[in-house]
Design a protein around this motif. Sequence first.
Motif, PDB file in Angstrom:
ATOM      1  N   THR A 233       0.850  -1.181   0.000  1.00  0.00           N
ATOM      2  CA  THR A 233       0.000   0.000   0.000  1.00  0.00           C
ATOM      3  C   THR A 233       0.888   1.236   0.000  1.00  0.00           C
ATOM      4  O   THR A 233       2.102   1.149   0.211  1.00  0.00           O
ATOM      5  CB  THR A 233      -0.903   0.031   1.243  1.00  0.00           C
ATOM      6  OG1 THR A 233      -0.058   0.083   2.420  1.00  0.00           O
ATOM      7  CG2 THR A 233      -1.799  -1.198   1.308  1.00  0.00           C
ATOM      8  N   GLU A 234       0.294   2.410  -0.218  1.00  0.00           N
ATOM      9  CA  GLU A 234       1.075   3.652  -0.186  1.00  0.00           C
ATOM     10  C   GLU A 234       1.690   3.861   1.202  1.00  0.00           C
ATOM     11  O   GLU A 234       2.825   4.328   1.322  1.00  0.00           O
ATOM     12  CB  GLU A 234       0.199   4.840  -0.566  1.00  0.00           C
ATOM     13  CG  GLU A 234      -0.146   4.897  -2.049  1.00  0.00           C
ATOM     14  CD  GLU A 234      -0.841   6.190  -2.418  1.00  0.00           C
ATOM     15  OE1 GLU A 234      -0.870   7.117  -1.584  1.00  0.00           O
ATOM     16  OE2 GLU A 234      -1.350   6.275  -3.546  1.00  0.00           O
ATOM     17  N   ASP A 235       0.923   3.530   2.239  1.00  0.00           N
ATOM     18  CA  ASP A 235       1.442   3.661   3.599  1.00  0.00           C
ATOM     19  C   ASP A 235       2.663   2.759   3.803  1.00  0.00           C
ATOM     20  O   ASP A 235       3.655   3.158   4.429  1.00  0.00           O
ATOM     21  CB  ASP A 235       0.362   3.284   4.621  1.00  0.00           C
ATOM     22  CG  ASP A 235      -0.693   4.367   4.769  1.00  0.00           C
ATOM     23  OD1 ASP A 235      -0.453   5.495   4.303  1.00  0.00           O
ATOM     24  OD2 ASP A 235      -1.753   4.076   5.352  1.00  0.00           O
ATOM     25  N   TYR A 236       2.580   1.548   3.284  1.00  0.00           N
ATOM     26  CA  TYR A 236       3.699   0.613   3.423  1.00  0.00           C
ATOM     27  C   TYR A 236       4.928   1.135   2.695  1.00  0.00           C
ATOM     28  O   TYR A 236       6.045   1.079   3.225  1.00  0.00           O
ATOM     29  CB  TYR A 236       3.314  -0.758   2.864  1.00  0.00           C
ATOM     30  CG  TYR A 236       4.474  -1.733   2.822  1.00  0.00           C
ATOM     31  CD1 TYR A 236       4.920  -2.360   3.981  1.00  0.00           C
ATOM     32  CD2 TYR A 236       5.135  -2.011   1.625  1.00  0.00           C
ATOM     33  CE1 TYR A 236       5.998  -3.238   3.955  1.00  0.00           C
ATOM     34  CE2 TYR A 236       6.208  -2.890   1.593  1.00  0.00           C
ATOM     35  CZ  TYR A 236       6.640  -3.501   2.754  1.00  0.00           C
ATOM     36  OH  TYR A 236       7.706  -4.359   2.724  1.00  0.00           O
ATOM     37  N   LEU A 237       4.748   1.642   1.494  1.00  0.00           N
ATOM     38  CA  LEU A 237       5.880   2.146   0.714  1.00  0.00           C
ATOM     39  C   LEU A 237       6.554   3.317   1.410  1.00  0.00           C
ATOM     40  O   LEU A 237       7.785   3.444   1.401  1.00  0.00           O
ATOM     41  CB  LEU A 237       5.426   2.535  -0.687  1.00  0.00           C
ATOM     42  CG  LEU A 237       4.954   1.372  -1.568  1.00  0.00           C
ATOM     43  CD1 LEU A 237       4.436   1.892  -2.908  1.00  0.00           C
ATOM     44  CD2 LEU A 237       6.078   0.362  -1.789  1.00  0.00           C
ATOM     45  N   LEU A 238       5.740   4.181   2.052  1.00  0.00           N
ATOM     46  CA  LEU A 238       6.315   5.310   2.774  1.00  0.00           C
ATOM     47  C   LEU A 238       7.036   4.824   4.031  1.00  0.00           C
ATOM     48  O   LEU A 238       8.146   5.276   4.345  1.00  0.00           O
ATOM     49  CB  LEU A 238       5.223   6.320   3.154  1.00  0.00           C
ATOM     50  CG  LEU A 238       5.691   7.550   3.939  1.00  0.00           C
ATOM     51  CD1 LEU A 238       6.861   8.247   3.247  1.00  0.00           C
ATOM     52  CD2 LEU A 238       4.525   8.509   4.153  1.00  0.00           C
ATOM     53  N   PHE A 239       6.424   3.871   4.740  1.00  0.00           N
ATOM     54  CA  PHE A 239       7.073   3.315   5.930  1.00  0.00           C
ATOM     55  C   PHE A 239       8.383   2.636   5.549  1.00  0.00           C
ATOM     56  O   PHE A 239       9.392   2.788   6.238  1.00  0.00           O
ATOM     57  CB  PHE A 239       6.125   2.307   6.599  1.00  0.00           C
ATOM     58  CG  PHE A 239       6.657   1.741   7.885  1.00  0.00           C
ATOM     59  CD1 PHE A 239       6.541   2.449   9.074  1.00  0.00           C
ATOM     60  CD2 PHE A 239       7.280   0.500   7.912  1.00  0.00           C
ATOM     61  CE1 PHE A 239       7.040   1.935  10.274  1.00  0.00           C
ATOM     62  CE2 PHE A 239       7.778  -0.031   9.096  1.00  0.00           C
ATOM     63  CZ  PHE A 239       7.654   0.698  10.279  1.00  0.00           C
TER      64      PHE A 239
END
Length: 398
Positions: free
Chosen positions: A245-251
């Motif tokens: 997810t976008e959140d995962y990629l940022l994390f």
Amino acid sequence: MNIIEGTIASPKGYYADGLHCGIRKEKKDLGWIVSTVPAQAAAVYTLNHVKAAPILVTKEALLANSELQAVIVNSGIANACTGKQGLAAAYETQQLIAAKLGIKSNQVAVASTGVIGKQLSMTEVKQGIVQLSQDNQTPAAFHEAILTTDTGTKEVVVTAEIGGQLVTMAGVAKGSGMIHPNMATMLSFITTDAKIDAALLSELLKETVDNTYNQITVDGDTSTNDMVLVMANGCADNQEIIVNTEDYLLFKKLFHFVAEVLAKKVAQDGEGATKLIEVQVQHGQTKEAARLIAKKIVGSSLVKSAMFGEDPNWGRIICAAGYAGPELEAGDVDIFLGSEQVLKNGEPQEYDAAKVQEVLEKESILIVVDLKQGEATGVAWGCDLTYKYVEINACYHT
């Protein structure tokens, strides 16, 4: 992503402390990190077949339970090759922390760093544990308590909005000598208040370590005590991070940044070092091959000595690339020192000696090797080999 001033206890729900308990003569030698709630946790350990007692105890705890609430670390004594007595000391340390916090023993990780083969005195450890603070007034003291021959602390703190909330991630590391990860006399701890499952955290940690901590080398020695440990307590109250997810990629971006910054700080602080060396291998056949060649070059004693002497001896660079293992065609290889090309298609080039000298005089030196085989890249970091390194290690035990 924002880089901020802070400590390992900057994420919500953590506190930390460090102090001098008497293991060492004067310097701080005992510290802890505590999460106020159980945190999802993951760790990777040295690949040395001789593993210190704390590694065995922590590994056992995480196999039984994917949550941690505390990490206790001592410096000065590695508690390695100490037999049944050393293992008992590691377990007792774990139990003392658990009792103080009112948590389960397998929610406590234990780490040590220092001289191999000496028993850890539990008298000093017990006294220190009693004194460890829970008010978070001196969290940066933990950064000092884990050091051995390091010349300074190594930390980084970043923030970003993830899942609708501000997430903070902090990292701290120690390491100066016996650095040749998979991994080295290196301890690194990462805390975050993000909400993420332990299994996904473990997967991300292993991937990140391969591209950061395992790409540094100081002296080619792999320690008995290496550990990188991460805790995620969910106190930021973000929506749980899900893979792809976008959140995962940022994390993932935050995590890689923190790990790379710490890895480079360890490499730059190599015992006696005066220069950070970065080797970039371009256009390799595979990522694994490119990484291996980069690390072999930066780990070469001859390359490291040349960088200390500010000698543009590119022959040592291509030599190390050639014996790294993966096949290459010497007639295709280009080498750059900074932006100055010294080898093209395997043949020496006329270069501006003054410009190359400027490159080699810097505290940070970039070596670029283009293999012209494919699209894969690899990066590794190390330091120069100096007279001071020999002096430090000739007298370390005494």
